[in-house]
Write a protein that holds these residues in place. Structure first.
Motif, PDB file in Angstrom:
ATOM      1  N   TYR A  83      -7.389   6.595   3.509  1.00 16.05           N
ATOM      2  CA  TYR A  83      -6.616   6.893   2.304  1.00 16.05           C
ATOM      3  C   TYR A  83      -6.114   8.332   2.274  1.00 16.05           C
ATOM      4  CZ  TYR A  83      -8.093   2.290   0.948  1.00 16.05           C
ATOM      5  OH  TYR A  83      -8.289   0.942   0.938  1.00 16.05           O
TER       6      TYR A  83
ATOM      7  N   LYS B 143       8.723  -0.026   4.566  1.00 20.65           N
ATOM      8  CA  LYS B 143       7.688   0.980   4.340  1.00 20.65           C
ATOM      9  C   LYS B 143       6.402   0.502   4.970  1.00 20.65           C
ATOM     10  CE  LYS B 143       4.779  -0.218   2.307  1.00 20.65           C
ATOM     11  NZ  LYS B 143       3.471  -0.736   1.846  1.00 20.65           N
ATOM     12  N   THR B 144       5.965   1.087   6.024  1.00 22.74           N
ATOM     13  CA  THR B 144       4.640   0.766   6.535  1.00 22.74           C
ATOM     14  C   THR B 144       4.193   1.809   7.543  1.00 22.74           C
ATOM     15  OG1 THR B 144       3.417  -0.699   8.039  1.00 22.74           O
ATOM     16  CG2 THR B 144       5.795  -1.022   7.966  1.00 22.74           C
ATOM     17  N   ILE B 145       3.078   2.436   7.243  1.00 18.75           N
ATOM     18  CA  ILE B 145       2.566   3.405   8.219  1.00 18.75           C
ATOM     19  C   ILE B 145       2.135   2.692   9.484  1.00 18.75           C
ATOM     20  CG2 ILE B 145       1.887   5.346   6.770  1.00 18.75           C
ATOM     21  CD1 ILE B 145      -0.855   4.159   6.617  1.00 18.75           C
ATOM     22  N   ASP B 146       1.847   1.378   9.373  1.00 18.74           N
ATOM     23  CA  ASP B 146       1.407   0.626  10.559  1.00 18.74           C
ATOM     24  C   ASP B 146       2.531   0.504  11.601  1.00 18.74           C
ATOM     25  OD1 ASP B 146      -0.857   0.324   9.092  1.00 18.74           O
ATOM     26  OD2 ASP B 146      -0.833  -1.864   9.013  1.00 18.74           O
TER      27      ASP B 146
ATOM     28  N   GLU C 228      -8.050  -0.390  12.720  1.00 15.69           N
ATOM     29  CA  GLU C 228      -8.831  -1.249  11.808  1.00 15.69           C
ATOM     30  C   GLU C 228      -8.803  -2.740  12.187  1.00 15.69           C
ATOM     31  OE1 GLU C 228      -5.358  -1.168   8.416  1.00 15.69           O
ATOM     32  OE2 GLU C 228      -7.327  -1.876   7.820  1.00 15.69           O
TER      33      GLU C 228
ATOM     34  N   GLY D  32       0.829  -1.200   0.000  1.00  9.78           N
ATOM     35  CA  GLY D  32       0.000   0.000   0.000  1.00  9.78           C
ATOM     36  C   GLY D  32       0.861   1.247   0.000  1.00  9.78           C
TER      37      GLY D  32
ATOM     38  N   MET E  34      -5.663   3.292  10.545  1.00  7.40           N
ATOM     39  CA  MET E  34      -5.046   2.064  10.061  1.00  7.40           C
ATOM     40  C   MET E  34      -4.335   1.306  11.176  1.00  7.40           C
ATOM     41  SD  MET E  34      -3.840   4.327   7.193  1.00  7.40           S
ATOM     42  CE  MET E  34      -4.234   5.406   8.514  1.00  7.40           C
ATOM     43  N   GLY E  35      -3.962   0.104  10.837  1.00  4.62           N
ATOM     44  CA  GLY E  35      -3.288  -0.779  11.789  1.00  4.62           C
ATOM     45  C   GLY E  35      -3.919  -2.145  11.704  1.00  4.62           C
ATOM     46  N   ARG E  36      -3.348  -2.941  10.792  1.00  2.00           N
ATOM     47  CA  ARG E  36      -3.900  -4.268  10.530  1.00  2.00           C
ATOM     48  C   ARG E  36      -3.704  -5.179  11.745  1.00  2.00           C
ATOM     49  NH1 ARG E  36      -4.390  -5.954   4.914  1.00  2.00           N
ATOM     50  NH2 ARG E  36      -2.622  -4.816   4.111  1.00  2.00           N
TER      51      ARG E  36
ATOM     52  N   ARG F 138      -0.301  -4.836  -5.097  1.00  2.00           N
ATOM     53  CA  ARG F 138      -0.233  -6.056  -4.284  1.00  2.00           C
ATOM     54  C   ARG F 138      -0.264  -7.246  -5.243  1.00  2.00           C
ATOM     55  NH1 ARG F 138      -0.722  -4.352   0.982  1.00  2.00           N
ATOM     56  NH2 ARG F 138      -2.019  -2.522   1.335  1.00  2.00           N
TER      57      ARG F 138
ATOM     58  N   ARG G 216      -2.792   8.066   4.128  1.00  2.00           N
ATOM     59  CA  ARG G 216      -1.732   7.359   3.403  1.00  2.00           C
ATOM     60  C   ARG G 216      -1.184   8.136   2.220  1.00  2.00           C
ATOM     61  NH1 ARG G 216      -3.112   1.194   1.998  1.00  2.00           N
ATOM     62  NH2 ARG G 216      -3.520   2.181   0.009  1.00  2.00           N
TER      63      ARG G 216
END
Ligand SMILES: Nc1ncnc2c1ncn2[C@@H]1O[C@H](COP(=O)(O)OP(=O)(O)O)[C@@H](O)[C@H]1O
Ligand SMILES: O=P(O)(O)OC[C@H]1O[C@](O)(COP(=O)(O)O)[C@@H](O)[C@@H]1O
Ligand SMILES: [Mg+2]
Length: 530
Positions: free
Chosen positions: A453, A299-302, A401, A182, A345-347, A246, A456
């Motif tokens: 979004y 790379k991950t905002i999470d 999330e 993402g 976010m945050g899977r 993806r 991000r």
């Protein structure tokens, strides 16, 4: 150890934390990366140990266990190098000059003059300390202990940066950059810095692979030529110059494509999935005895990559989330019995929700995947919302999330990369809140905001801009130093290289027993919802 001066000396002072969990199950939402394990509250075994399945092999009664642990740790964190499979690879003095002169021929990169006297390179034996806290007890907040006695064992990782000798001749390098997964603020800053640094080494063939790993095999997609001129201003906008995606081809097809294109340095910008791919590409290159350097940039905002202070884009995400939280607060505060709900976010990890809640000071309830909660019942979220409405007239909830997925119907659907598609916990909480207040006959004005979004897609803030710049530069230094199958990150504010498997064995999670989570709870004033 000396003690700090204190008004009263209280021996045997004990503290009981209300919010400590007894056990928690950590897992990836992507079955391809799935690993699940239990973490006990009283004795938190170091996650690195767990991830390598070697907890059972250490006998803590052995007087030499510390030495054996250290030897094992050094082996695990040793950086794979092109000479592992190609021992005849020779090194040469670096073309990366720390004291530069204006290029002799204007406009021609690579004509930088070396200053032999200057010695500002990183020595291969330089190390960065991974853990800096001495926990005197396994019950200390956030304690990560190696052994039941919580003994101090130094854990050193490799320092990132330019080496005096390099393993690639710049004129023989074809470097490629690919961005996968993402979007994340800062992707363009990293691309830009990789290109700029490659040019300083003297590399002239630099390309971008469009739309993630797909770009390697999709015949409709062509390589993007990159140079300082092309990337000069790309950091001024969000997204990725190269595009992301993806899913995509098999690892062997990607390596076939690397061979066909003559690429011998690949910079892979992505999260845990991308890094799993990068490591597999590295292994395949070793199998084929190719002199190719594969370097990851997380790379991950999470912020769910292990061992790093933070990943780029995370700070920006937290900052951008403030706007959504503030809007929810204003709406809730201005309405009669207003309730604002913000989903961030945050899977698998609740870092964005936790830090955004802390930063805003406007959140009454923060819900993250790591801490189970009940919505209904006397100790549930809804009953606390009723209390908040009655006591202060309004309330704001911040939910990650991946939180409370056990409350939703499982779909078993996955995205193209194999990540589980979650049910919408934000919508669910909104609906249940409306229903609950109707049932108990209390008016409630519920507003739901999902800024995913918007967060991000924005450009990196100043602190992420710096982080991206240093990561991008270090990625190139790592490749020229001959490493492959590594990634780069910050560790206690220093920059370090890590073998890829060490940072993706499971997602980095918020520790419910950490000081940071307790600070968040102190700030929101929320009770246990379990
Ligand atoms: N275990 C894996 N092995 C090889 N490639 C993978 C693996 N998991 C994901 N990928 C590939 O990595 C890319 C990005 O993965 P994804 O999970 O979507 O994002 P992220 O890297 O941000 O976690 C996709 O192209 C996907 O096919
Ligand atoms: O809509 P998309 O592109 O599948 O992305 C949603 C996911 O992207 C993220 O923001 C980041 O995920 P990645 O690091 O895997 O790219 C997650 O928090 C979220 O679940
Ligand atoms: Mg991921």
């Amino acid at each position: 150890m000396d003690t700090l001066p204190h008004v009263i000396t209280t021996p045997n002072l004990t503290t009981t934390f209300r919010h400590g969990l007894t056990t928690s199950t950590l897992r990836y939402s992507n079955p391809r990366l799935f690993r699940s394990f239990k973490v006990a509250n009283n004795f938190r075994v170091s996650s690195e140990l767990k991830s390598r399945n070697n907890t059972t092999t250490i006998d803590y009664t052995d007087p030499d266990w510390k030495m054996k642990f250290t030897e094992n740790f050094e082996k695990r964190f040793r950086l794979p190098h092109v000479t592992d499979t190609l021992p005849d690879s020779v090194s040469m003095p670096s073309t990366f000059c720390l004291k530069m002169r204006t290029p002799v021929k204007s406009g021609v990169p690579g004509n930088y003059q070396l200053d032999e006297e200057w010695n500002g390179y990183i020595n291969d034996n330089d190390r960065v300390l991974l853990k800096t806290i001495y926990h005197s007890s396994p019950t200390s907040a956030g304690a990560e202990c190696i052994d039941p006695g919580c003994n101090w064992v130094e854990q050193w990782v490799h320092r990132a940066g330019p080496r005096k000798n390099i393993y690639f001749k710049p004129e023989e390098v074809k470097a490629a950059i690919v961005t996968c997964g993402g979007l994340c603020p800062g992707l363009n800053d990293v691309i830009r810095q990789i290109v700029i640094t490659l040019e300083i080494y003297g590399v002239k063939k630099i390309v971008g692979i469009p739309f993630g790993y797909r770009g390697f095999t999709n015949k409709e997609l062509t390589e993007v030529p990159l140079s300082r001129k092309v990337v000069q201003n790309i950091h001024l906008s969000g997204g990725s110059l190269l595009g992301v995606s993806r899913g995509g081809p098999d690892v062997s097809e990607i390596v076939d494509s690397l061979e066909e294109r003559g690429i011998n340095m690949l910079f892979v910008l992505g999260g845990n999935g991308t890094h799993a791919g990068a490591n597999a590409i590295h292994n395949e290159c070793c199998k084929r005895r190719l002199k190719v350097s594969i370097i990851g940039v997380p790379k991950t905002i999470d912020n769910d990559i292990l061992l790093m202070d933070k990943t780029f884009g995370f700070d920006t995400a937290v900052e951008e989330a403030q706007r959504a939280i503030n809007a929810a607060y204003i709406e809730a505060h201005s309405a009669y019995h207003g309730i604002g709900i913000v989903k961030l976010m945050g899977r698998s990890s609740g870092f964005i929700a936790m830090q955004s809640s802390l930063a805003s000071g406007q959140i009454d309830i923060c819900l993250i995947p790591e801490v189970p909660f009940n919505l209904h019942g006397p100790h549930g979220v809804l009953s606390h919302l009723k209390y908040l409405i009655e006591s202060k007239g309004s309330a704001v909830v911040c939910v990650a999330e991946g939180a409370g997925q056990n409350l939703l119907k499982k779909t078993n659907a996955t995205d193209a990369s194999g990540n589980v598609i979650f049910g919408d916990i934000g919508v669910y909480i909104q609906q249940e809140t409306k229903k609950h207040f109707k049932e108990i006959g209390i008016h409630a004005d519920v507003k739901y905001i999902d800024p995913t979004y918007m967060i991000r897609a924005c450009r990196a803030n100043a602190s992420d801009g710096i982080l991206c710049t240093v990561l991008g530069q270090n990625a190139v230094h790592g490749a020229f130093a001959g490493f492959s199958g590594i990634t780069v990150g910050t560790c206690n504010t220093h920059y370090a290289y890590f073998p890829i498997p060490e940072v993706i064995s499971h997602p980095q999670l918020v520790d419910p027993n950490s000081r940071m989570w307790h600070r968040c709870l102190t700030s929101t004033g929320q009770p246990d919802f379990d």
